[in-house]
Motif scaffolding. Structure first.
Motif, mmCIF file in Angstrom:
data_model
loop_
_atom_site.group_PDB
_atom_site.id
_atom_site.type_symbol
_atom_site.label_atom_id
_atom_site.label_comp_id
_atom_site.label_asym_id
_atom_site.label_seq_id
_atom_site.Cartn_x
_atom_site.Cartn_y
_atom_site.Cartn_z
ATOM 1 N N THR A 51 -0.677 0.526 10.786
ATOM 2 C CA THR A 51 0.012 1.271 9.730
ATOM 3 C C THR A 51 -0.518 0.874 8.363
ATOM 4 O O THR A 51 -0.735 1.730 7.492
ATOM 5 N N GLN A 52 -0.739 -0.429 8.152
ATOM 6 C CA GLN A 52 -1.289 -0.876 6.873
ATOM 7 C C GLN A 52 -2.674 -0.290 6.640
ATOM 8 O O GLN A 52 -3.020 0.133 5.535
ATOM 9 N N GLY A 53 -3.478 -0.231 7.705
ATOM 10 C CA GLY A 53 -4.805 0.366 7.581
ATOM 11 C C GLY A 53 -4.734 1.844 7.220
ATOM 12 O O GLY A 53 -5.526 2.343 6.411
ATOM 13 N N TRP A 54 -3.782 2.563 7.824
ATOM 14 C CA TRP A 54 -3.582 3.980 7.493
ATOM 15 C C TRP A 54 -3.226 4.155 6.025
ATOM 16 O O TRP A 54 -3.794 5.008 5.334
ATOM 17 N N LEU A 55 -2.315 3.338 5.540
ATOM 18 C CA LEU A 55 -1.927 3.411 4.132
ATOM 19 C C LEU A 55 -3.115 3.123 3.223
ATOM 20 O O LEU A 55 -3.322 3.798 2.208
ATOM 21 N N ASN A 56 -3.896 2.124 3.573
ATOM 22 C CA ASN A 56 -5.024 1.715 2.723
ATOM 23 C C ASN A 56 -6.133 2.762 2.684
ATOM 24 O O ASN A 56 -6.880 2.838 1.700
ATOM 25 N N ARG A 57 -6.241 3.557 3.737
ATOM 26 C CA ARG A 57 -7.327 4.544 3.807
ATOM 27 C C ARG A 57 -6.982 5.884 3.177
ATOM 28 O O ARG A 57 -7.874 6.712 2.943
ATOM 29 N N LEU A 58 -5.728 6.127 2.902
ATOM 30 C CA LEU A 58 -5.340 7.429 2.359
ATOM 31 C C LEU A 58 -5.970 7.663 0.981
ATOM 32 O O LEU A 58 -5.943 6.775 0.122
ATOM 33 N N PRO A 59 -6.542 8.845 0.721
ATOM 34 C CA PRO A 59 -7.008 9.159 -0.637
ATOM 35 C C PRO A 59 -5.827 9.090 -1.610
ATOM 36 O O PRO A 59 -4.688 9.390 -1.244
ATOM 37 N N HIS A 60 -6.117 8.705 -2.844
ATOM 38 C CA HIS A 60 -5.020 8.504 -3.793
ATOM 39 C C HIS A 60 -4.210 9.772 -4.025
ATOM 40 O O HIS A 60 -3.005 9.704 -4.296
ATOM 41 N N ASP A 61 -4.852 10.938 -3.885
ATOM 42 C CA ASP A 61 -4.105 12.184 -4.107
ATOM 43 C C ASP A 61 -3.330 12.621 -2.870
ATOM 44 O O ASP A 61 -2.692 13.675 -2.872
ATOM 45 N N HIS A 62 -3.358 11.814 -1.817
ATOM 46 C CA HIS A 62 -2.530 12.064 -0.641
ATOM 47 C C HIS A 62 -1.444 11.005 -0.482
ATOM 48 O O HIS A 62 -0.787 10.940 0.562
ATOM 49 N N LEU A 63 -1.232 10.206 -1.524
ATOM 50 C CA LEU A 63 -0.130 9.242 -1.518
ATOM 51 C C LEU A 63 1.105 9.917 -2.110
ATOM 52 O O LEU A 63 1.021 10.585 -3.145
ATOM 53 N N PRO A 64 2.258 9.748 -1.488
ATOM 54 C CA PRO A 64 3.461 10.447 -1.963
ATOM 55 C C PRO A 64 4.041 9.812 -3.222
ATOM 56 O O PRO A 64 4.193 8.591 -3.307
ATOM 57 N N ALA A 65 4.350 10.636 -4.207
ATOM 58 C CA ALA A 65 5.037 10.196 -5.426
ATOM 59 C C ALA A 65 6.426 10.826 -5.428
ATOM 60 O O ALA A 65 6.593 11.988 -5.047
ATOM 61 N N LEU A 66 7.403 10.055 -5.874
ATOM 62 C CA LEU A 66 8.783 10.525 -5.753
ATOM 63 C C LEU A 66 9.657 9.841 -6.793
ATOM 64 O O LEU A 66 9.525 8.633 -7.032
ATOM 65 N N ARG A 67 10.550 10.601 -7.406
ATOM 66 C CA ARG A 67 11.612 10.067 -8.255
ATOM 67 C C ARG A 67 12.856 10.897 -7.991
ATOM 68 O O ARG A 67 12.863 12.098 -8.272
ATOM 69 N N THR A 68 13.880 10.260 -7.453
ATOM 70 C CA THR A 68 15.080 11.011 -7.100
ATOM 71 C C THR A 68 16.277 10.072 -7.039
ATOM 72 O O THR A 68 16.125 8.847 -6.994
ATOM 73 N N VAL A 69 17.449 10.654 -7.054
ATOM 74 C CA VAL A 69 18.702 9.928 -6.849
ATOM 75 C C VAL A 69 19.348 10.526 -5.610
ATOM 76 O O VAL A 69 19.612 11.729 -5.556
ATOM 77 N N VAL A 70 19.575 9.681 -4.607
ATOM 78 C CA VAL A 70 20.096 10.165 -3.329
ATOM 79 C C VAL A 70 21.054 9.139 -2.747
ATOM 80 O O VAL A 70 21.111 7.991 -3.199
ATOM 81 N N SER A 71 21.788 9.539 -1.726
ATOM 82 C CA SER A 71 22.510 8.558 -0.935
ATOM 83 C C SER A 71 21.482 7.784 -0.116
ATOM 84 O O SER A 71 20.390 8.293 0.183
ATOM 85 N N ALA A 72 21.803 6.564 0.245
ATOM 86 C CA ALA A 72 20.861 5.762 1.018
ATOM 87 C C ALA A 72 20.492 6.453 2.326
ATOM 88 O O ALA A 72 19.348 6.370 2.788
ATOM 89 N N ASP A 73 21.440 7.174 2.918
ATOM 90 C CA ASP A 73 21.187 7.850 4.188
ATOM 91 C C ASP A 73 20.255 9.045 4.044
ATOM 92 O O ASP A 73 19.706 9.525 5.039
#
Length: 213
Positions: A51-73
């Motif tokens: 999983t760490q290798g998958w994360l490290n190999r992802l192109p930077h424009d395929h990394l998810p960006a997020l800002r939100t307010v939600v319930s933990a669930d």
């Protein structure tokens, strides 16, 4: 300067501030943020190598960006939507990431006694947050999924770069902020490590309590 007690490391540099760092290999260590004088609790965990290798190999424009307010669930669904927006296909590793964010959101909410969370996934490619600081929040959870982890030091060691500690990728840190209620004022500062000009990209999870208006 440090002593190991059971599953945790206790580093104490206390003079009228909370500057103890408690760390261990079990997630329950995060609950120690409520211990007197504790400025940070760090879960030293290991992410599955594939999983760490998958994360490290992802192109930077395929990394998810997020800002939100939600319930933990609802954190998992929010991350799934962010991943879909950048075109990440479903799979074991993506499923782990979404589930992990939700698990950390739930644990943070439990430790902090809140229902909702302010959730961020930041894709970091510069030095915009490289100054040491104490966040103006009660407490903040930080987990670097990719790249160099958060750095921290006590406020007593401003001129001692050798006293800077760094979290590993995958570790989870819960840091007291300036708005922590009661006890001593926080004596531990942290920052995103400088990476400008190195061609590095970090994926950072940030979880805060919801600000009340």
């Amino acid at each position: 300067m440090a002593a190991r007690a059971g599953d945790g490391i206790v580093e104490t540099v206390v003079q009228q501030t909370a500057a103890t760092v408690l760390s261990g290999t079990a997630p329950e260590v995060l609950g120690n943020i409520h211990a007197p004088g504790c400025a940070a609790a760090i879960w030293e965990r290991r992410v599955r190598a594939a999983t760490q290798g998958w994360l490290n190999r992802l192109p930077h424009d395929h990394l998810p960006a997020l800002r939100t307010v939600v319930s933990a669930d609802a954190a998992r669904a929010a991350v799934q939507a962010a991943c879909a927006q950048v075109g990440l296909p479903d799979g074991t590793d993506l499923g782990w990431l979404c589930a992990d964010v939700q698990s950390l959101a739930r644990r943070f909410a439990s430790v902090m006694g809140t229902q909702g969370v302010a959730l961020r996934l930041d894709v970091v490619r510069d030095d915009s947050c490289c100054k040491f600081q104490i966040d103006n929040v009660p407490a903040r959870l930080l987990c670097t999924y990719r790249g160099a982890g958060t750095e921290y030091r006590t406020t007593h060691h401003e001129a001692a770069p050798e006293r800077i500690s760094r979290m590993n990728a995958g570790w989870v840190g819960l840091f007291r902020g300036a708005a922590w209620p009661g006890d001593l004022p926080c004596g531990l500062v942290h920052r995103s490590p400088p990476i400008a000009g190195r061609g590095e990209t970090r994926l950072l999870l940030v979880i805060d309590t919801i600000e009340r208006g």
